[in-house]
Motif scaffolding. Structure first.
Motif, PDB file in Angstrom:
ATOM      1  N   ILE A 107       0.846  -1.204   0.000  1.00  0.00           N
ATOM      2  CA  ILE A 107       0.000   0.000   0.000  1.00  0.00           C
ATOM      3  C   ILE A 107       0.880   1.251   0.000  1.00  0.00           C
ATOM      4  N   PRO A 108       0.361   2.358  -0.534  1.00  0.00           N
ATOM      5  CA  PRO A 108       1.189   3.567  -0.677  1.00  0.00           C
ATOM      6  C   PRO A 108       1.777   4.079   0.642  1.00  0.00           C
ATOM      7  N   LEU A 109       1.010   4.074   1.721  1.00  0.00           N
ATOM      8  CA  LEU A 109       1.530   4.624   2.977  1.00  0.00           C
ATOM      9  C   LEU A 109       2.749   3.850   3.472  1.00  0.00           C
ATOM     10  N   PHE A 110       2.778   2.556   3.158  1.00  0.00           N
ATOM     11  CA  PHE A 110       3.927   1.749   3.544  1.00  0.00           C
ATOM     12  C   PHE A 110       5.209   2.298   2.900  1.00  0.00           C
ATOM     13  N   HIS A 111       5.085   2.707   1.649  1.00  0.00           N
ATOM     14  CA  HIS A 111       6.256   3.276   0.958  1.00  0.00           C
ATOM     15  C   HIS A 111       6.686   4.609   1.559  1.00  0.00           C
ATOM     16  N   ILE A 112       5.691   5.348   2.068  1.00  0.00           N
ATOM     17  CA  ILE A 112       6.020   6.664   2.632  1.00  0.00           C
ATOM     18  C   ILE A 112       6.821   6.532   3.928  1.00  0.00           C
ATOM     19  N   VAL A 113       6.459   5.552   4.757  1.00  0.00           N
ATOM     20  CA  VAL A 113       7.081   5.493   6.087  1.00  0.00           C
ATOM     21  C   VAL A 113       8.295   4.585   6.157  1.00  0.00           C
ATOM     22  N   THR A 114       8.673   3.950   5.050  1.00  0.00           N
ATOM     23  CA  THR A 114       9.825   3.045   5.137  1.00  0.00           C
ATOM     24  C   THR A 114      10.978   3.567   4.286  1.00  0.00           C
ATOM     25  N   GLY A 115      12.128   2.930   4.487  1.00  0.00           N
ATOM     26  CA  GLY A 115      13.306   3.264   3.678  1.00  0.00           C
ATOM     27  C   GLY A 115      13.731   4.700   3.879  1.00  0.00           C
ATOM     28  N   TYR A 116      14.304   5.276   2.839  1.00  0.00           N
ATOM     29  CA  TYR A 116      14.822   6.652   2.939  1.00  0.00           C
ATOM     30  C   TYR A 116      13.785   7.685   2.501  1.00  0.00           C
ATOM     31  N   THR A 117      12.528   7.293   2.372  1.00  0.00           N
ATOM     32  CA  THR A 117      11.543   8.193   1.766  1.00  0.00           C
ATOM     33  C   THR A 117      11.491   9.576   2.413  1.00  0.00           C
ATOM     34  N   LEU A 118      11.248   9.605   3.723  1.00  0.00           N
ATOM     35  CA  LEU A 118      11.057  10.917   4.362  1.00  0.00           C
ATOM     36  C   LEU A 118      12.370  11.694   4.433  1.00  0.00           C
ATOM     37  N   LEU A 119      13.470  10.974   4.649  1.00  0.00           N
ATOM     38  CA  LEU A 119      14.779  11.649   4.613  1.00  0.00           C
ATOM     39  C   LEU A 119      14.981  12.267   3.234  1.00  0.00           C
ATOM     40  N   GLY A 120      14.595  11.517   2.204  1.00  0.00           N
ATOM     41  CA  GLY A 120      14.732  12.012   0.833  1.00  0.00           C
ATOM     42  C   GLY A 120      13.851  13.224   0.569  1.00  0.00           C
ATOM     43  N   ALA A 121      12.624  13.161   1.080  1.00  0.00           N
ATOM     44  CA  ALA A 121      11.676  14.238   0.792  1.00  0.00           C
ATOM     45  C   ALA A 121      12.131  15.573   1.355  1.00  0.00           C
ATOM     46  N   PHE A 122      12.715  15.549   2.549  1.00  0.00           N
ATOM     47  CA  PHE A 122      13.023  16.827   3.199  1.00  0.00           C
ATOM     48  C   PHE A 122      14.512  17.180   3.207  1.00  0.00           C
ATOM     49  N   PHE A 123      15.397  16.184   3.099  1.00  0.00           N
ATOM     50  CA  PHE A 123      16.816  16.495   3.251  1.00  0.00           C
ATOM     51  C   PHE A 123      17.659  16.176   2.021  1.00  0.00           C
ATOM     52  N   LEU A 124      17.150  15.299   1.139  1.00  0.00           N
ATOM     53  CA  LEU A 124      17.982  14.923  -0.010  1.00  0.00           C
ATOM     54  C   LEU A 124      17.491  15.550  -1.306  1.00  0.00           C
ATOM     55  N   ALA A 125      16.223  15.380  -1.617  1.00  0.00           N
ATOM     56  CA  ALA A 125      15.713  15.886  -2.898  1.00  0.00           C
ATOM     57  C   ALA A 125      15.781  17.420  -2.990  1.00  0.00           C
ATOM     58  N   PRO A 126      15.444  18.179  -1.944  1.00  0.00           N
ATOM     59  CA  PRO A 126      15.469  19.638  -2.107  1.00  0.00           C
ATOM     60  C   PRO A 126      16.864  20.256  -1.982  1.00  0.00           C
ATOM     61  N   GLU A 127      17.922  19.437  -2.073  1.00  0.00           N
ATOM     62  CA  GLU A 127      19.263  20.023  -1.976  1.00  0.00           C
ATOM     63  C   GLU A 127      19.401  21.135  -3.022  1.00  0.00           C
ATOM     64  N   ASP A 128      19.922  22.284  -2.588  1.00  0.00           N
ATOM     65  CA  ASP A 128      19.844  23.491  -3.416  1.00  0.00           C
ATOM     66  C   ASP A 128      20.407  23.350  -4.813  1.00  0.00           C
ATOM     67  N   SER A 129      21.683  23.028  -4.891  1.00  0.00           N
ATOM     68  CA  SER A 129      22.326  23.245  -6.183  1.00  0.00           C
ATOM     69  C   SER A 129      21.967  22.156  -7.186  1.00  0.00           C
ATOM     70  N   SER A 130      21.455  21.017  -6.725  1.00  0.00           N
ATOM     71  CA  SER A 130      21.135  19.965  -7.682  1.00  0.00           C
ATOM     72  C   SER A 130      19.642  19.885  -7.978  1.00  0.00           C
ATOM     73  N   SER A 131      18.869  20.871  -7.510  1.00  0.00           N
ATOM     74  CA  SER A 131      17.431  20.839  -7.777  1.00  0.00           C
ATOM     75  C   SER A 131      17.004  22.131  -8.470  1.00  0.00           C
ATOM     76  N   PRO A 132      15.898  22.106  -9.197  1.00  0.00           N
ATOM     77  CA  PRO A 132      15.490  23.294  -9.961  1.00  0.00           C
ATOM     78  C   PRO A 132      14.953  24.426  -9.086  1.00  0.00           C
ATOM     79  N   VAL A 133      14.769  25.594  -9.684  1.00  0.00           N
ATOM     80  CA  VAL A 133      14.303  26.746  -8.911  1.00  0.00           C
ATOM     81  C   VAL A 133      12.943  27.272  -9.366  1.00  0.00           C
ATOM     82  N   ASN A 134      12.534  26.935 -10.589  1.00  0.00           N
ATOM     83  CA  ASN A 134      11.246  27.438 -11.058  1.00  0.00           C
ATOM     84  C   ASN A 134      10.125  26.484 -10.646  1.00  0.00           C
ATOM     85  N   LEU A 135       8.925  27.013 -10.565  1.00  0.00           N
ATOM     86  CA  LEU A 135       7.821  26.258  -9.963  1.00  0.00           C
ATOM     87  C   LEU A 135       7.525  24.944 -10.687  1.00  0.00           C
ATOM     88  N   ILE A 136       7.276  25.021 -11.994  1.00  0.00           N
ATOM     89  CA  ILE A 136       6.889  23.801 -12.718  1.00  0.00           C
ATOM     90  C   ILE A 136       8.030  22.776 -12.720  1.00  0.00           C
TER      91      ILE A 136
END
Lengths: 404, 315
Positions: B238-267
């Motif tokens: 189920i989807p919630l299982f994917h949200i709470v396991t592995g590196y998901t939440l670490l990725g969402a808040f600390f890895l994916a939004p890393e400044d220089s490797s992520s975009p700046v425009n909205l879309i």
């Protein structure tokens, strides 16, 4: 200084200073010596040399190559020195020993080159393309500054005459005012067309007014004048009104912002050196402080206490040395704050990478360098403290040099 | 014009928010602390050893690179410390010292400094290091093998391995609520879902991360996992299982939004976040790896400059 709030979900929103109470204007007395600035490109030194030692009267017209100088003071020309201002513009500075005013009234058909509030009045006469819409700014273009609002409120009679000057002499029929909601009742007294502006920086910058209110598109690198729209400050229009009645007005209204952000409205003669104003107001300047002509976002620092009040010096802002934040040479970290804050969607993060490396032409072609409206918000929010606005102005300056 | 004392000149604007890179990185570290402290509380000294060694090594590599490359000393901006901390948080508490030494070397030197330091890295440095470890020393990062000697009274089998091997039925062995509260095997700082969420919300409220990326990332995971689940509920969790396991939440808040490797425009931000989310579930459900966070975000890092071409019209 407006610091970053603890919680910051939305981009910073600055409100312009607004006038709530009646304003009293402090008059600054005439100084002992005045200094008049003349752009070097418009003057031949030989023309000026002849005036050394001579006495000139208030209102006397001095004919020069490209322009005329109408002397705002009476006195003897002592010497001529040189001065370099913003963007490397060079000036001759005429030092005048002040004597009691002796006024020469303007002749009927004469149009002066400058009046307090407007540097280039000739813009309204025979500019190509011809100006067909005059927008009178009862708003100021920088934070903390209220000069135009004060002039609009306190000098309505002069402004009425100024409108006649624009319609009769300059033959511009389409005049409208731009103002904040607080001043509507004064506009209604004038019975003129007006546009209401939301009091949020940088809404009052001319290019944004053209875009948001006139709904016209300004091509990159063009100014509103190129589209037949002239922006006049309410102070300039008031002084046109005085001139239309056959008198001179050489007093400049200025918003004086002290280190503690207390505000004094003053009125000083064009040519008054800044040190005279400071001593009249009893203000001490210390080592490391900044004196800024203009407001905190778009003003220009001056480097000498002798710098005189000029036709478009709307504000004097004294910044304490403890408030100065220095810039750094860190790379852009791509945090996107500037993108969020830019009012005209310039891709600042890409632009700054090109500008840092001197690729000015590419920056103009691909990343909208010439569309920048010079509000300064990108530098204000930059977390890496990159001098973004400085780079942009450098880029524009270098491009203008290449074009010559 | 005269012989008077000269004033200091500068260009506008004369105001600044007062923010700095150091403040930003310190806030990122503060936001990561709840999850890290939970890890230390759970595993004790070994976890503290991993985290401190990781932060220390990262800063040391940064200092060494500054000296070798004759660049200004930049450990003061706390960027290296943050990279070290997040890298440590992704490791099991039993990680040997040499893997930390090598990992931080890859993160700081290969992932960041050779491109020119902060702001110049095309990939998230932590993920570069993790990708290398996953490819080269898979066993060290295998949480089932690494944490075999620990027993906290809850199911210590790595949840993502369980669904990978036994299908969606394995989900019934776990309680989603206790997974979210940190009762699962995994990286030191990656298991405490609620701590990561609090840290992430703190960063979003303070405006230090690109919230659009975090949100679209989580939505991307949720929607893709949901589609898989309704297609074959036996096989896919189920989807919630994917949200709470592995590196998901670490990725969402600390890895994916890393400044220089992520975009700046909205879309582009939304495409980037959602794309990473979709890829994670694809890798987890039909790919070769147990957790796809590392590679999914790295792939989106590569595509980032292309996305950022989508931008609003100037003036």
């Amino acid at each position: 200084m407006f610091k970053r709030p603890f919680f910051k979900l939305i981009k910073p929103r600055f409100r312009y200073a607004s006038l709530k109470d009646e304003v009293s204007v402090t008059e600054i007395s005439l100084p002992d010596k005045a200094i008049l600035l003349l752009e070097k490109s418009e003057v031949r030194p030989s023309e000026l040399q002849g005036y050394i030692g001579k006495r000139i009267k208030t209102g006397q017209i001095i004919n020069l190559r490209e322009t005329d100088l109408v002397s705002p003071v009476t006195g003897v020309v002592l010497k001529i020195s040189q001065y370099t201002g913003y963007l490397n513009v060079s000036y001759y500075a005429l030092h005048i020993q002040i004597e009691e005013d002796e006024i020469e009234a303007p002749s009927e058909d004469y149009i002066p080159y400058s009046l307090p509030g407007i540097k280039n009045l000739k813009l309204l006469f025979g500019f190509n393309p011809p100006i067909n819409h005059a927008i009178v700014m009862a708003v100021d273009t920088d934070l903390l500054v209220t000069t135009n609002q004060v002039c609009f409120k306190n000098r309505l009679d002069h402004i009425k005459n100024g409108i006649s000057f624009i319609t009769q002499r300059a033959k511009i029929g389409n005049i409208s005012f731009v103002l904040f909601p607080e001043l509507i009742k004064y506009a209604e007294e004038l019975e003129c067309k007006y546009h209401i502006l939301k009091s949020i920086y940088p809404n009052s910058l001319p290019k944004l007014i053209v875009k948001d209110i006139l709904k016209k598109h300004i091509p990159a690198g063009k100014e509103p004048e190129d589209m037949g729209v002239a922006f006049l400050s309410s102070e300039a229009v008031a002084n046109m009104g005085v001139f239309y009645r056959g008198e001179w007005s050489f007093d400049k209204f200025i918003t004086f912002i002290d280190k503690d952000y207390s505000i004094t409205h003053i009125k000083a003669r064009i040519g008054t050196p800044i040190h005279h104003i400071l001593s009249q107001l009893g203000i001490e300047i210390e080592q490391g402080d900044r004196i800024i002509f203009g407001g905190p976002m778009r003003g220009k620092t001056i480097y000498s206490l002798d710098t005189p009040i000029d036709y478009e010096t709307d504000a004097i802002f004294i910044q304490d040395s403890s408030e100065i934040i220095s810039y750094s040479d860190t790379h852009c970290i791509n945090c996107g704050e500037c993108i969020k804050v830019c009012p005209v969607n310039v891709p600042v993060n890409m632009l700054v990478r090109l500008l840092e490396n001197g690729l000015f032409e590419e920056a103009a072609k691909q990343y909208g360098l010439l569309s920048c409206i010079e509000c300064g918000l990108c530098s204000y929010v930059c977390i890496a403290r990159i001098p973004v606005f400085q780079y942009i102005m450098l880029g524009k300056y270098e491009l203008s040099k290449m074009g010559e | 014009m005269s012989e008077q004392k000269l004033l200091i000149g500068a260009h506008a604007p004369f105001w600044h928010t007062g923010d700095s890179i150091t403040k930003k990185n310190l806030n990122l570290i503060i936001a990561a602390l709840p999850a890290a402290i939970y890890g230390i509380w759970m595993y004790g000294m070994p976890a503290l050893r991993v985290l401190t060694l990781s932060v220390g090594c990262a800063m040391l590599w940064e200092l060494i690179m500054n000296l070798i490359m004759k660049r200004p000393i930049s450990i003061g901006d706390a960027s290296a410390a943050f990279i070290g901390l997040v890298f440590g948080m992704m490791l099991p508490a039993t990680a040997p010292f040499w893997i930390i030494l090598v990992g931080t070397f890859i993160a700081i030197v290969v992932g960041k400094q050779i491109y020119g330091g902060i702001g110049c890295n095309p990939f998230n440095p932590v993920l570069v290091a993790m990708a290398m470890l996953l490819l080269s020393w898979k066993d060290v990062i295998d949480f089932n093998a690494a944490l075999v000697n620990y027993d906290f009274g809850f199911n210590m089998f790595y949840p993502l391995s369980a669904v990978k091997s036994f299908g969606a039925s394995a989900v019934s062995n776990y309680n989603l609520h206790s997974l979210f509260m940190g009762k699962q095997a995994g990286g030191i700082g990656a298991v405490f879902g609620i701590g990561l969420l609090i840290g992430g919300v703190y960063l979003i409220l303070r405006g230090y991360i690109k919230w659009e990326i975090s949100l679209s990332f989580l939505l991307g995971i949720y929607i893709t996992a949901y589609l898989f689940h309704i297609h074959n509920p036996e096989k896919y969790a189920i989807p919630l299982f994917h949200i709470v396991t592995g590196y998901t939440l670490l990725g969402a808040f600390f890895l994916a939004p890393e400044d220089s490797s992520s975009p700046v425009n909205l879309i582009p931000k939304i495409i980037y976040g959602a794309g990473a989310g979709v890829l994670i579930v694809l890798i987890r459900n039909i790919g070769a790896f147990v957790d796809g966070t590392v590679f999914a975000i790295l792939i989106m890092n590569v595509a980032n400059p292309m996305f950022d071409k989508i931008r609003p019209k100037v003036l």
